[in-house]
Scaffold this active site. Structure first.
Site, PDB file in Angstrom:
ATOM      1  CB  CYS A  23      -5.729 -25.015   9.509  1.00  0.00           C
ATOM      2  SG  CYS A  23      -6.015 -24.701  11.245  1.00  0.00           S
TER       3      CYS A  23
ATOM      4  CB  CYS B 289     -10.820 -25.770  10.121  1.00  0.00           C
ATOM      5  SG  CYS B 289      -9.332 -24.922   9.562  1.00  0.00           S
TER       6      CYS B 289
ATOM      7  N   GLY C 132      -0.726   6.190   2.055  1.00  0.00           N
ATOM      8  CA  GLY C 132      -1.727   7.252   2.186  1.00  0.00           C
ATOM      9  C   GLY C 132      -2.635   6.995   3.366  1.00  0.00           C
TER      10      GLY C 132
ATOM     11  CG  ASP D 112      -2.060   1.010   1.059  1.00  0.00           C
ATOM     12  OD1 ASP D 112      -2.818   1.201   2.016  1.00  0.00           O
ATOM     13  OD2 ASP D 112      -2.175   1.611  -0.032  1.00  0.00           O
TER      14      ASP D 112
ATOM     15  CB  CYS E 211      -8.545 -27.392  12.986  1.00  0.00           C
ATOM     16  SG  CYS E 211      -9.103 -25.695  13.242  1.00  0.00           S
TER      17      CYS E 211
ATOM     18  CG  HIS F 282      -8.601 -21.491  12.826  1.00  0.00           C
ATOM     19  ND1 HIS F 282      -9.114 -22.560  12.116  1.00  0.00           N
ATOM     20  CD2 HIS F 282      -9.653 -20.673  13.072  1.00  0.00           C
ATOM     21  CE1 HIS F 282     -10.410 -22.426  11.963  1.00  0.00           C
ATOM     22  NE2 HIS F 282     -10.766 -21.282  12.526  1.00  0.00           N
TER      23      HIS F 282
ATOM     24  CG  ASP G 200      -6.374  -5.172   2.575  1.00  0.00           C
ATOM     25  OD1 ASP G 200      -6.766  -4.365   1.709  1.00  0.00           O
ATOM     26  OD2 ASP G 200      -6.326  -4.892   3.787  1.00  0.00           O
TER      27      ASP G 200
HETATM   28  C1  LIG Z   1      -9.722  -1.223   7.064  1.00  0.00           C
HETATM   29  N1  LIG Z   1     -10.352  -0.385   6.078  1.00  0.00           N
HETATM   30  C2  LIG Z   1      -9.624   0.180   5.100  1.00  0.00           C
HETATM   31  N2  LIG Z   1      -8.295  -0.034   4.895  1.00  0.00           N
HETATM   32  C3  LIG Z   1      -7.966   0.777   3.856  1.00  0.00           C
HETATM   33  C4  LIG Z   1      -6.713   0.989   3.250  1.00  0.00           C
HETATM   34  C5  LIG Z   1      -5.488   0.228   3.754  1.00  0.00           C
HETATM   35  C6  LIG Z   1      -5.439  -1.194   3.218  1.00  0.00           C
HETATM   36  C7  LIG Z   1      -4.165  -1.858   3.697  1.00  0.00           C
HETATM   37  C8  LIG Z   1      -3.202  -2.227   2.785  1.00  0.00           C
HETATM   38  C9  LIG Z   1      -1.994  -2.813   3.232  1.00  0.00           C
HETATM   39  C10 LIG Z   1      -1.777  -3.019   4.590  1.00  0.00           C
HETATM   40  C11 LIG Z   1      -0.503  -3.620   5.066  1.00  0.00           C
HETATM   41  F1  LIG Z   1      -0.406  -3.517   6.391  1.00  0.00           F
HETATM   42  F2  LIG Z   1      -0.407  -4.864   4.692  1.00  0.00           F
HETATM   43  F3  LIG Z   1       0.509  -2.977   4.547  1.00  0.00           F
HETATM   44  C12 LIG Z   1      -2.737  -2.640   5.513  1.00  0.00           C
HETATM   45  C13 LIG Z   1      -3.949  -2.051   5.059  1.00  0.00           C
HETATM   46  C14 LIG Z   1      -6.639   1.958   2.201  1.00  0.00           C
HETATM   47  N3  LIG Z   1      -5.413   2.229   1.583  1.00  0.00           N
HETATM   48  C15 LIG Z   1      -5.346   3.224   0.646  1.00  0.00           C
HETATM   49  N4  LIG Z   1      -4.159   3.520   0.069  1.00  0.00           N
HETATM   50  N5  LIG Z   1      -6.437   3.939   0.251  1.00  0.00           N
HETATM   51  C16 LIG Z   1      -7.657   3.688   0.775  1.00  0.00           C
HETATM   52  O1  LIG Z   1      -8.647   4.386   0.398  1.00  0.00           O
HETATM   53  C17 LIG Z   1      -7.795   2.665   1.795  1.00  0.00           C
HETATM   54  C18 LIG Z   1      -9.050   2.410   2.390  1.00  0.00           C
HETATM   55  C19 LIG Z   1      -9.117   1.470   3.427  1.00  0.00           C
HETATM   56  N6  LIG Z   1     -10.146   1.077   4.210  1.00  0.00           N
HETATM   57 ZN   LIG Z   2      -8.313 -24.431  11.527  1.00  0.00          ZN
END
Ligand SMILES: CNc1nc2c(CCc3ccc(C(F)(F)F)cc3)c3[nH]c(N)nc(=O)c3cc2[nH]1
Ligand SMILES: [Zn+2]
Length: 372
Positions: A308, A306, A97, A94, A311, A337, A268
């Protein structure tokens, strides 16, 4: 030649879902896909071998966290994220942002970029779209995200409009700054708050920049499920059918299934690892709070259905004991799990799409899990 190619395998006849494969320089992953979150270059408590054992095909990591610690130069010297963490399958990062706006006490957003204080040592930083790309080029993930502003919910129309237009200008700057287009695919991120016309405007503006994949951002920020689904229904149809669609930050089992039904390919969320660490597990019959005294003498597995390692080898009584005793193995097993549960759920979703029955699968899963 882009680093990523989406292969559409089958469209579900019962819903808007599709079965596909995303091919990357580090191999492919099947979609709809759940992508485990590994914020600081590790999926907490899981080694790469263990992630492969549960069939994780792609994992996520984060520009903001790795820029802060250990610094992207060190990760680059170590051979990028793949070398640093010894993960030879696809990685997505990501752009930071979301993390800057949600983690650090954000100081100031300007056209040029954002000023913020580090959540680690309070030091002051200035982050621009160009830096977000420079850092992601150094980390070397197969899929990288444009630097965007994920606006809060609720937000007024004018703020949402001005913000999405700046996010589009930032996306253009990211595209111009991106060096390794043949090895790293840059995805644009659709914003626009909860306003249909702004979602459409954001999608059209990003389509003109022609990205190899598109994310839908600005959702899973506290809005009701119905509103999220409405935003998906007005945004997904505007996105190209031959490119991946990533719904950011989603989600729990119901959102994964409902998102897939509406044509989303990639998901994710921190849920499985985060609730796993505080002793809540997902099972085919709903959530189980393993700390609960009810499980003290329960010698059955977390989820009898499950497959895994956890489990097959341990009981609820034992895992409850480990969690209560603060033993590291406890949170490793609940994490293991929960991740397997969501990865297996997506395997079942893909099978249901292949058999044109994702609508039926949704109803069966919902009633068993205890959703309405
Ligand atoms: C929980 N809700 C939510 N998460 C959001 C995320 C994060 C997603 C993310 C990606 C990688 C990781 C990592 F920890 F694996 F690195 C953790 C979280 C967004 N990310 C961006 N850029 N714009 C968005 O508009 C946006 C909206 C989001 N609603
Ligand atoms: Zn399991």
């Amino acid at each position: 030649m882009s680093a990523v190619r989406y292969e559409l395998i089958k469209k579900c006849k019962q819903t808007g879902a599709r079965l596909g494969r995303v091919h990357t320089p580090h191999g492919y992953f099947d979609t709809p896909a759940f992508m485990p979150v590994g914020t600081q270059a590790t999926v907490k408590g899981m080694s790469p071998d263990e992630l492969k054992a549960i069939d994780a095909q792609i994992i996520l990591s984060n520009t903001y966290h790795l820029y802060m610690r250990p610094g992207h130069e060190i990760v680059k010297e170590a051979g990028g994220l793949h070398g640093f963490m010894n993960w030879d399958r696809p990685i997505l990062t990501d752009s930071g942002g979301f993390q800057v706006f949600s983690l650090s006490d954000l100081r100031d957003i300007k056209e040029e970029g954002v000023t913020f204080k580090s959540h680690i040592d309070g030091s002051k930083h200035f982050f621009t779209p160009e830096m977000a790309i420079e850092v992601q080029n150094a980390l070397g993930a197969d899929i990288i995200m444009a630097f965007d502003e994920c606006i809060p919910y609720p937000a007024d129309f004018n703020y949402a409009k001005n913000s999405l237009e700046r996010t589009t200008r930032w996306a253009k700057r990211c595209k111009d700054a991106h060096k390794n287009t043949d090895r790293q695919a840059l995805f644009g991120i659709v914003q626009g708050g909860m306003y249909k016309e702004l979602r459409e405007q954001s999608a059209y503006e990003l389509l003109e920049l022609d990205f190899p994949g598109y994310a839908i951002g600005g959702l899973s920020v506290g809005e009701p499920a119905e509103l999220m689904y409405e935003m998906l229904e007005c945004t997904v149809p505007l996105l190209p059918e031959d490119k991946p669609r990533y719904l950011m930050g989603v989600g729990s089992p119901d959102y994964l299934i409902e998102g897939a039904i509406r044509g989303i390919d990639m998901f994710d969320c921190v849920l499985p690892t985060r609730i796993g660490r505080n002793g809540t597990v997902l099972t085919s019959r709903g959530r189980v709070i393993i700390r609960d005294a009810a499980y003290a003498r329960d010698y059955s597995p977390l989820d009898p259905e499950c497959d895994c390692y956890c489990c097959r080898n341990f009981t609820r009584a034992y895992i409850r004991h480990l969690i209560k005793a603060g033993e590291v193995l406890g949170i490793r097993l609940t994490t293991w799990h929960n991740l397997r549960f969501l990865l297996k759920l997506m395997e079942d979703v893909r099978k249901a799409i292949m058999e044109d029955r994702l609508g039926d699968f949704r109803n069966e899963f919902f009633s068993k899990f205890g959703y309405k």
